[in-house]
Structures are given as C-alpha cells and as structure tokens.
Write a protein that holds these residues in place. Structure first.
Motif: not given
Length: 253
Positions: A35, A158, A161-162, A171, A187, A190-191, A193, A201, A203, A214
């Motif tokens: 990330t 999100i 995204l999932d 993002l 968040s 995101i975590n 994913y 990732l 960000l 995150v």
C-alpha cells in the motif's frame, strides 16, 4: 508477483494560455501486497497521476511509461486498462441517471471477466458488498450515484472495488467529505481489499487521518509535479506535525 511501475511520467494539460506541464517526471513502483500513499499540497500533481494512469482524455502524457506487469498501459484504451487490472475510485464520482447500480456493476463485471456472472450468485455478492459498506440493498436498484450523499458515493466506490476485484486500485482522495463513521467503514473496505492475495493499492490523500486506519508501506510526498521524498509511515506523521514547508521551500529536492 504483479507490479505497477510508473517511470519518469510527464503529463501536461491544455489551458487558455497553452499546454501546462503538471507532472515533471514521476517514478515509483508498487508491488502486489503493498500500500502506497501519495500526499502533497494542492496542485502538486497527485490527482493528475491517478487520472493519467486511468486514461482521462484531459491529460496528455508527454513522456514516460506506466507498466502493469511489463505492459505499457499508456498504449491501451481506458477499457483495456480496466481489463488489465486497474481500478480508479474518483474524488468526485459522477452520477449516471437511468443506469441502475446493479446493471452497471454486472455489465462492468461481464466486460472484465468475459462472461456474465450467474445472476443468483451476483445478487448475493452485490447485496453483500453493499451491506459491508453500510448501504441499504435498495441502492442496487437506484441510478448510479444519483441522489447519493457524498459519503454514500464514496462507500459505493469501495463496493465497486470489492466486486470488480482489480489487481491494482488507485483511490483518489476517497476520504474527502467523510465523517468519522463513514471513514471507518470505507477504511475497512479498503483493508479487506488490500488483504487479498495479489493486490496493490495507491492511496491519494491530503490528510493523515485515513492513514490511521489504512496503514501504508510507503509514503510519497508530491511537490510541484515530482516526488520530493519517499519514506515509511513515519513520514506521514512528520507531515501531520510540520506540514509541507520544508518541501515547498526548497529544502528537499
């Protein structure tokens, strides 16, 4: 192992006074399982980086490469970039009247996978993604982002995204406009994913508050279209305490 490599990326945008250079040679590499966070003052080129990678027509790439597993995505159309494994969550998600969330997502998933998901399974998957983002399942029948609040739009991004499950997610200020409860929900998504195998990732954010939830492996400071410095999470803590002054006064190059 998948990698997203940005090599000496240079980008300009047309203005009334002619072409204006925004990115002046950005280089960074994201490996799957990592990330990265980009921070910097307004106008430093953070969002330009995101939209240039995704293929927004407003931005003209004048030099450099963006390689996804060795393939230059800058030579691909926008839909080809998505099929290759890129995803962009926008700072200002657009409304698409007349297109329901469920139809939009199923069409996108079909385009990515080359075949339509089974309807019964897909309905369950969509409802699950919405539920994880604390969105009522009725959102699936509403037009994309139409009448959504700012926080609902970000949570819907999100959820996408999932469901679409790209190799690399970019993002762009996904945390802007979120209250603390929505920030925690976003968040968490995101975590979830980022914890999947083979995901990377990027960000982009103005603020460190999302980085409390995150955790980045690498933080990059953007100033005047370049990376002024890269470091670990402690660099974000320094920015929180001291701001960007030492980077914008020429102390860092």
């Amino acid at each position: 192992m998948s990698t997203l490599e940005i090599k000496n990326l240079q980008v300009s945008v047309d203005t009334e006074d002619g072409a204006k250079e925004i990115l002046k040679g950005v280089t960074l590499t994201i490996k799957d399982g990592e990330t990265h966070a980009i921070m910097g003052p307004n106008g430093s080129g953070k969002s330009t980086t995101a939209y240039s990678i995704a293929g927004h027509p407003k931005y003209t790439v004048t030099g450099g490469e963006v390689l996804l597993d060795g393939e230059n995505v800058l030579e691909m159309s926008v839909d080809e970039r998505a099929r290759a494994g890129l995803f962009l969550a926008m700072q200002y998600p657009v409304e698409v009247p007349g297109v329901s969330m469920s139809n939009f997502l199923r069409t996108a998933k079909t385009a990515l996978d080359g075949e339509a998901p089974k309807l019964r399974t897909w309905v369950k998957d969509v409802n699950g993604a919405l539920d994880r983002m604390k969105l009522d399942t009725q959102f699936s029948s509403r037009s994309v982002n139409e009448g959504f609040s700012g926080g609902e739009k970000k949570r819907a991004e999100i959820a996408q995204l999932d469901l679409l499950d790209p190799k690399f997610a970019i993002l762009d200020e996904i945390d802007s406009g979120l209250d603390i409860d929505a920030l925690k929900v976003v968040s968490g998504g995101i975590n979830d994913y980022a914890a999947r195998e083979g995901k990377g990732l990027l960000l982009i954010t103005h603020y460190t508050r999302i980085l409390r939830y995150v955790k980045p492996d690498v933080v990059h400071v953007f100033v005047d279209g370049r990376i002024a410095e890269s470091g670990g999470p402690e660099l974000a803590d320094e920015l929180e305490a001291s701001g960007y002054e030492r980077f914008t006064t020429g102390a860092a190059v």
